[in-house]
Write a protein that holds these residues in place. Sequence first.
Motif, PDB file in Angstrom:
ATOM      1  N   GLN A 114      -0.338   3.534  -4.380  1.00 12.20           N
ATOM      2  CA  GLN A 114      -1.328   4.691  -3.386  1.00 12.20           C
ATOM      3  C   GLN A 114      -2.100   4.833  -2.987  1.00 12.20           C
ATOM      4  N   ILE A 167      -8.150  -5.667   1.533  1.00 14.88           N
ATOM      5  CA  ILE A 167      -8.746  -5.749   2.291  1.00 14.88           C
ATOM      6  C   ILE A 167      -9.994  -6.694   2.054  1.00 14.88           C
ATOM      7  N   ARG A 186      -6.027  -0.850  -3.018  1.00 16.17           N
ATOM      8  CA  ARG A 186      -5.891  -1.223  -1.473  1.00 16.17           C
ATOM      9  C   ARG A 186      -7.521  -2.300  -0.993  1.00 16.17           C
ATOM     10  N   HIS A 187      -8.256  -1.223  -1.698  1.00 14.73           N
ATOM     11  CA  HIS A 187      -9.750  -1.845  -1.068  1.00 14.73           C
ATOM     12  C   HIS A 187     -10.185  -2.965  -2.078  1.00 14.73           C
ATOM     13  N   TYR A 235      -6.702  -1.416   5.160  1.00 17.60           N
ATOM     14  CA  TYR A 235      -5.858  -2.474   5.086  1.00 17.60           C
ATOM     15  C   TYR A 235      -5.316  -3.156   5.674  1.00 17.60           C
ATOM     16  N   TYR A 236      -4.208  -2.117   6.431  1.00 22.41           N
ATOM     17  CA  TYR A 236      -3.480  -2.908   7.606  1.00 22.41           C
ATOM     18  C   TYR A 236      -3.915  -3.758   8.894  1.00 22.41           C
ATOM     19  N   PRO A 279       1.019  -1.200  -0.305  1.00 24.06           N
ATOM     20  CA  PRO A 279      -0.185  -0.186  -0.235  1.00 24.06           C
ATOM     21  C   PRO A 279       0.722   1.268   0.280  1.00 24.06           C
ATOM     22  N   PRO A 330      -6.732   4.447  -3.898  1.00 18.44           N
ATOM     23  CA  PRO A 330      -7.335   3.585  -2.757  1.00 18.44           C
ATOM     24  C   PRO A 330      -8.704   2.984  -3.366  1.00 18.44           C
ATOM     25  N   ARG A 365      -8.158   4.610   3.227  1.00 15.82           N
ATOM     26  CA  ARG A 365      -8.038   3.176   2.862  1.00 15.82           C
ATOM     27  C   ARG A 365      -7.237   2.288   3.788  1.00 15.82           C
ATOM     28  N   LEU A 366      -5.740   2.918   4.107  1.00 12.80           N
ATOM     29  CA  LEU A 366      -4.820   2.775   4.355  1.00 12.80           C
ATOM     30  C   LEU A 366      -4.895   1.751   5.735  1.00 12.80           C
TER      31      LEU A 366
END
Length: 330
Positions: free
Chosen positions: A23, A32, A28-29, A160-161, A19, A25, A156-157
């Motif tokens: 970068q 997730i 990342r989505h 994500y984690y 991520p 979103p 969404r960072l």
Amino acid sequence: MINRPLAIAAALLLLLLLPLVLQGPYIRHLFILAFLFAIVAASWDLTLGLTGLFNFGHIAFFGLGVYTAGILTTQAGVDPWLVIPIAGIVAALAAFVVAAPTLRLRGIYVVLVTFAFSQLCLQVVMSQGDLTGGAGGIVRVPSLRISDYNFARDQRLGYYYVSLVLSLACIAALVAIARSPLGKTARAVRDNPEYAAARGIDQMRIRLTMLVISAIPTGIAGALYCIYFRVAAPEVFSFSTSTLILTMLLVGGAGSIVGPAVAAVGIVMISEYLEQFPDLKATKHMLLAVGIILVLRFFPGGLAQISANLFARSAKTVGATPERSEEAGR
């Protein structure tokens, strides 16, 4: 030579850095979503693949986790962080309830009862509109926060984690259970129930235990799914959702735990990639179905079998002497 621990460490490092490199979103989505489905697929594999219990109501535990989070956060004011473990407990209790009339059954009857339980949950959600929002679902579910830091405003960072750590923890726990004496006993019940009974193994207790354990991470994933999307909708109980998760399980390799989790990432990415082509939207499910058939035709053990074959070939190559290698080449 393919070094298994080194490959795992490299994959984990890649997921941690991804991520920060990509970068946007949207990517990342996708991850997730893949991480959450990976939890559900791996936990379902604990009963279907490892124990041989044809539980086709597993998606109900996911849906119960979704609605537990939606109801408690919006109507009871419970903190979203606290709701996540509570959803796991609710799903485990539901698994215990559905197990009572199921464990004495065999074959298609288990499928019918567990699938009926999933549909029963859907009907309850639809009929209790004052509590569940009915067909419209529950909206405006509070997002995760740490003090003044709002996870809904960081592209969404944070999610994500959180989903990555949660999926790694759940899958590691499931793998540990699969390798434990309990997991070995469950395999014995699956492979040879008559022999297991002769050895004095309580098959009902083993199936009950594995079903309840598998429901816990599924409910947890459902709660985070609800908090992330900020919606609890009845679509989570749909047959298409069950089919998607089952596809991940079969392609990944039933009984392997890690295989379905890896397949979840790949299938989510491929499915979303096909969405970019308007001409392929109508045939997306057909293309996925063809891919599934090909994988299961040539590799019945799924990705787990492919991985095992690669590591086995690598070990043979390293263990071979130069003379044997030359003879093999001839």
